[in-house]
Motif scaffolding. Structure first.
Motif, PDB file in Angstrom:
ATOM      1  N   ILE A 115      36.890   1.144  74.808  1.00 20.49           N
ATOM      2  CA  ILE A 115      37.897   0.855  75.833  1.00 20.49           C
ATOM      3  C   ILE A 115      38.841  -0.235  75.336  1.00 20.49           C
ATOM      4  N   GLY A 116      38.273  -1.297  74.764  1.00 24.76           N
ATOM      5  CA  GLY A 116      39.112  -2.353  74.201  1.00 24.76           C
ATOM      6  C   GLY A 116      39.848  -1.906  72.960  1.00 24.76           C
ATOM      7  N   ALA A 117      39.162  -1.121  72.112  1.00 26.52           N
ATOM      8  CA  ALA A 117      39.768  -0.677  70.854  1.00 26.52           C
ATOM      9  C   ALA A 117      40.982   0.210  71.090  1.00 26.52           C
ATOM     10  N   GLU A 118      40.934   1.037  72.115  1.00 28.69           N
ATOM     11  CA  GLU A 118      42.083   1.904  72.389  1.00 28.69           C
ATOM     12  C   GLU A 118      43.348   1.070  72.564  1.00 28.69           C
ATOM     13  N   GLN A 119      43.227  -0.039  73.288  1.00 23.37           N
ATOM     14  CA  GLN A 119      44.391  -0.882  73.546  1.00 23.37           C
ATOM     15  C   GLN A 119      44.807  -1.668  72.300  1.00 23.37           C
ATOM     16  N   SER A 120      43.831  -2.250  71.607  1.00 22.87           N
ATOM     17  CA  SER A 120      44.150  -3.070  70.439  1.00 22.87           C
ATOM     18  C   SER A 120      44.762  -2.248  69.313  1.00 22.87           C
ATOM     19  N   ILE A 121      44.118  -1.134  68.981  1.00 23.48           N
ATOM     20  CA  ILE A 121      44.597  -0.331  67.856  1.00 23.48           C
ATOM     21  C   ILE A 121      45.901   0.370  68.225  1.00 23.48           C
ATOM     22  N   GLY A 122      46.042   0.744  69.477  1.00 23.63           N
ATOM     23  CA  GLY A 122      47.305   1.304  69.928  1.00 23.63           C
ATOM     24  C   GLY A 122      48.442   0.308  69.776  1.00 23.63           C
ATOM     25  N   LEU A 123      48.149  -0.967  70.045  1.00 23.44           N
ATOM     26  CA  LEU A 123      49.166  -2.009  69.891  1.00 23.44           C
ATOM     27  C   LEU A 123      49.626  -2.101  68.434  1.00 23.44           C
ATOM     28  N   PHE A 124      48.675  -2.176  67.500  1.00 21.31           N
ATOM     29  CA  PHE A 124      49.049  -2.327  66.093  1.00 21.31           C
ATOM     30  C   PHE A 124      49.690  -1.060  65.531  1.00 21.31           C
ATOM     31  N   ALA A 125      49.292   0.095  66.038  1.00 21.48           N
ATOM     32  CA  ALA A 125      49.896   1.350  65.575  1.00 21.48           C
ATOM     33  C   ALA A 125      51.372   1.426  65.946  1.00 21.48           C
TER      34      ALA A 125
ATOM     35  N   ALA B 292      43.796  -5.379  76.150  1.00 23.04           N
ATOM     36  CA  ALA B 292      42.412  -4.987  75.886  1.00 23.04           C
ATOM     37  C   ALA B 292      41.472  -5.671  76.869  1.00 23.04           C
ATOM     38  N   VAL B 293      41.714  -6.957  77.146  1.00 21.43           N
ATOM     39  CA  VAL B 293      40.891  -7.689  78.106  1.00 21.43           C
ATOM     40  C   VAL B 293      40.998  -7.048  79.493  1.00 21.43           C
ATOM     41  N   GLU B 294      42.219  -6.693  79.878  1.00 23.24           N
ATOM     42  CA  GLU B 294      42.414  -6.069  81.196  1.00 23.24           C
ATOM     43  C   GLU B 294      41.709  -4.718  81.274  1.00 23.24           C
TER      44      GLU B 294
ATOM     45  N   CYS C  49      41.686  -6.534  65.881  1.00 23.23           N
ATOM     46  CA  CYS C  49      41.443  -7.224  67.158  1.00 23.23           C
ATOM     47  C   CYS C  49      40.722  -6.368  68.194  1.00 23.23           C
ATOM     48  N   ALA C  50      39.881  -5.459  67.722  1.00 18.36           N
ATOM     49  CA  ALA C  50      39.086  -4.621  68.621  1.00 18.36           C
ATOM     50  C   ALA C  50      37.718  -5.266  68.834  1.00 18.36           C
ATOM     51  N   PRO C  51      36.990  -4.858  69.870  1.00 13.38           N
ATOM     52  CA  PRO C  51      35.611  -5.336  70.014  1.00 13.38           C
ATOM     53  C   PRO C  51      34.763  -4.898  68.821  1.00 13.38           C
ATOM     54  N   ARG C  52      33.744  -5.668  68.510  1.00 15.27           N
ATOM     55  CA  ARG C  52      32.843  -5.295  67.426  1.00 15.27           C
ATOM     56  C   ARG C  52      32.085  -4.024  67.807  1.00 15.27           C
ATOM     57  N   GLY C  53      31.870  -3.153  66.817  1.00 19.38           N
ATOM     58  CA  GLY C  53      31.185  -1.895  67.068  1.00 19.38           C
ATOM     59  C   GLY C  53      32.113  -0.696  66.998  1.00 19.38           C
ATOM     60  N   VAL C  54      33.336  -0.912  66.476  1.00 24.23           N
ATOM     61  CA  VAL C  54      34.318   0.165  66.315  1.00 24.23           C
ATOM     62  C   VAL C  54      34.704   0.224  64.843  1.00 24.23           C
ATOM     63  N   ALA C  55      34.305   1.295  64.168  1.00 26.74           N
ATOM     64  CA  ALA C  55      34.581   1.430  62.744  1.00 26.74           C
ATOM     65  C   ALA C  55      35.084   2.837  62.455  1.00 26.74           C
ATOM     66  N   PHE C  56      35.783   2.969  61.322  1.00 29.34           N
ATOM     67  CA  PHE C  56      36.391   4.249  60.959  1.00 29.34           C
ATOM     68  C   PHE C  56      36.081   4.611  59.514  1.00 29.34           C
ATOM     69  N   LEU C  57      35.974   5.901  59.281  1.00 27.85           N
ATOM     70  CA  LEU C  57      35.825   6.469  57.944  1.00 27.85           C
ATOM     71  C   LEU C  57      36.920   7.498  57.773  1.00 27.85           C
ATOM     72  N   THR C  58      37.682   7.430  56.677  1.00 23.94           N
ATOM     73  CA  THR C  58      38.617   8.520  56.368  1.00 23.94           C
ATOM     74  C   THR C  58      38.099   9.238  55.127  1.00 23.94           C
ATOM     75  N   VAL C  59      38.210  10.549  55.138  1.00 21.17           N
ATOM     76  CA  VAL C  59      37.644  11.381  54.075  1.00 21.17           C
ATOM     77  C   VAL C  59      38.702  12.360  53.587  1.00 21.17           C
ATOM     78  N   SER C  60      38.890  12.428  52.266  1.00 19.23           N
ATOM     79  CA  SER C  60      39.845  13.367  51.688  1.00 19.23           C
ATOM     80  C   SER C  60      39.275  14.778  51.694  1.00 19.23           C
ATOM     81  N   GLU C  61      40.147  15.752  51.487  1.00 17.42           N
ATOM     82  CA  GLU C  61      39.708  17.150  51.465  1.00 17.42           C
ATOM     83  C   GLU C  61      38.732  17.405  50.324  1.00 17.42           C
ATOM     84  N   ARG C  62      38.926  16.740  49.194  1.00 16.15           N
ATOM     85  CA  ARG C  62      38.025  17.004  48.060  1.00 16.15           C
ATOM     86  C   ARG C  62      36.683  16.294  48.216  1.00 16.15           C
TER      87      ARG C  62
END
Length: 347
Positions: free
Chosen positions: A257-267, A32-34, A198-211
């Protein structure tokens, strides 16, 4: 034994001995740093454009969806948990009951408390499932409590909500990345990724069900919520995305940019293995301190004067204090030497 995948991931964080503060802010992996450094250099060289970030956003959304076991179409992106929570708070019908956990994190409680005409009731975490009634419209709780590290009994809560016809809202900010998370049984989940993911601050997610999807109004809709983002820059014509993307907030590009690497790592990890490692270290610390095992990655004990936290800080150990307790958070980079260092400092 540590799997090769986890061993490789641990190596991404160097040697952060004494860092027990993932519950406050995670550490960035090397990749992520790179990636962030390269992006800043490209930006400084006038070699960046907004459209170039779209594949980064899409890849990060997909990695997060895999991590929490939902389709990418169910995932909206944002910058803060409270902003995403406000969408749900706005959907609560007049006079309906919102059931909260006493002492839960304010970002998932204040938006509901700000709603006029809504009945809010708070109970201790251990009483949450039993407190659901036919009057409850939505049950709101954190999977892992920020102040204590306690893990909610999601099976009991989900069963009670289903029995009484209530919706469910789960904050996974203190869980995703260290504890296996399955967002699919819940109507809504939120997660800010700067802690255990371990992502930079400012990256958040919402998941929503069909109902839940048709009940939410995209009151914060902007160009990034459009079905075709780059054809949605000007109004008043509005054609929003048909899935959870209609709730997207335009991204802070560098953070993603950082989140792509961090979250990809944990996934790519077996998060159950991460949890066994982290909670095992937590239990080892409990044993060494002579307190009951908590079976948590976040270990806490009473520290009303802050004396123990001061001792840890003086010993070069980064921990935190919340609600009159020391909070030591073990993540994948920690090992037995960190347990020994804590014990030496406080004893």
């Amino acid at each position: 034994m540590v799997s090769p995948e986890l061993s490789s991931a641990i190596a991404e964080f160097g040697e952060p001995r004494g860092y027990l503060a993932a519950a406050s802010i995670g550490l960035p992996p090397r990749r992520a740093v790179e990636a962030l450094t390269a992006d800043l250099a490209a930006w400084a060289a006038a070699d960046r454009d907004p459209q170039g970030y779209d594949p980064v956003i899409a890849a990060t959304r997909a990695s997060y969806a895999d991590l929490v076991n939902v389709p990418a179409s169910s995932v909206a992106i944002g910058s803060q948990s409270s902003v995403l929570t406000s969408l749900v708070a706005a959907a609560v019908p007049e006079g309906a009951e919102v059931l909260l956990v006493d002492g839960d994190f304010s970002s998932i409680e204040f938006p509901f408390l700000q709603r006029p005409g809504v009945r809010v009731r708070a109970v201790p975490l251990e009483e949450l499932a039993d407190a659901v009634t036919d009057e409850t419209w939505i049950v709101v709780f954190s999977l892992v409590q920020s102040a204590t590290g306690r893990v909610a009994d999601t099976a009991a809560i989900l069963e009670a909500a289903q029995r009484h016809g209530a919706y469910t809202f789960c904050d996974t900010t203190q869980a995703a990345g260290v504890l296996p998370v399955d967002a699919s049984p819940f109507d809504v989940t939120v997660c800010h990724a700067y802690k255990w993911l371990c992502a930079p601050r400012g990256v958040a997610f919402l998941t929503v069900s069909e109902r839940m999807l048709p009940l939410l109004t995209p009151t914060q809709a902007g160009w990034y919520a459009g079905d075709d983002v780059w054809s949605s820059c000007y109004g008043p014509a509005m054609n929003l995305a048909h899935d959870a993307r209609r709730f997207d907030v335009s991204p802070a590009w560098q953070a993603w940019i950082g989140a792509e690497q961090s979250i990809g790592l944990f996934a790519g990890l077996d998060i159950d293995e991460v949890w066994r490692r982290a909670s095992g270290l937590g239990d080892a610390l409990c044993d060494a301190l002579g307190v009951p095992q908590q079976h948590q990655a976040i270990v806490t004990w009473p520290d009303p004067t802050g004396a123990d936290l001061a001792r840890l800080t003086a010993a070069g150990i980064r921990a935190s204090g919340r609600a009159g307790r020391v909070r030591a958070a073990f993540h994948l980079w920690n090992d037995e030497s960190d347990v020994a260092a804590v014990v030496a400092a406080v004893r």
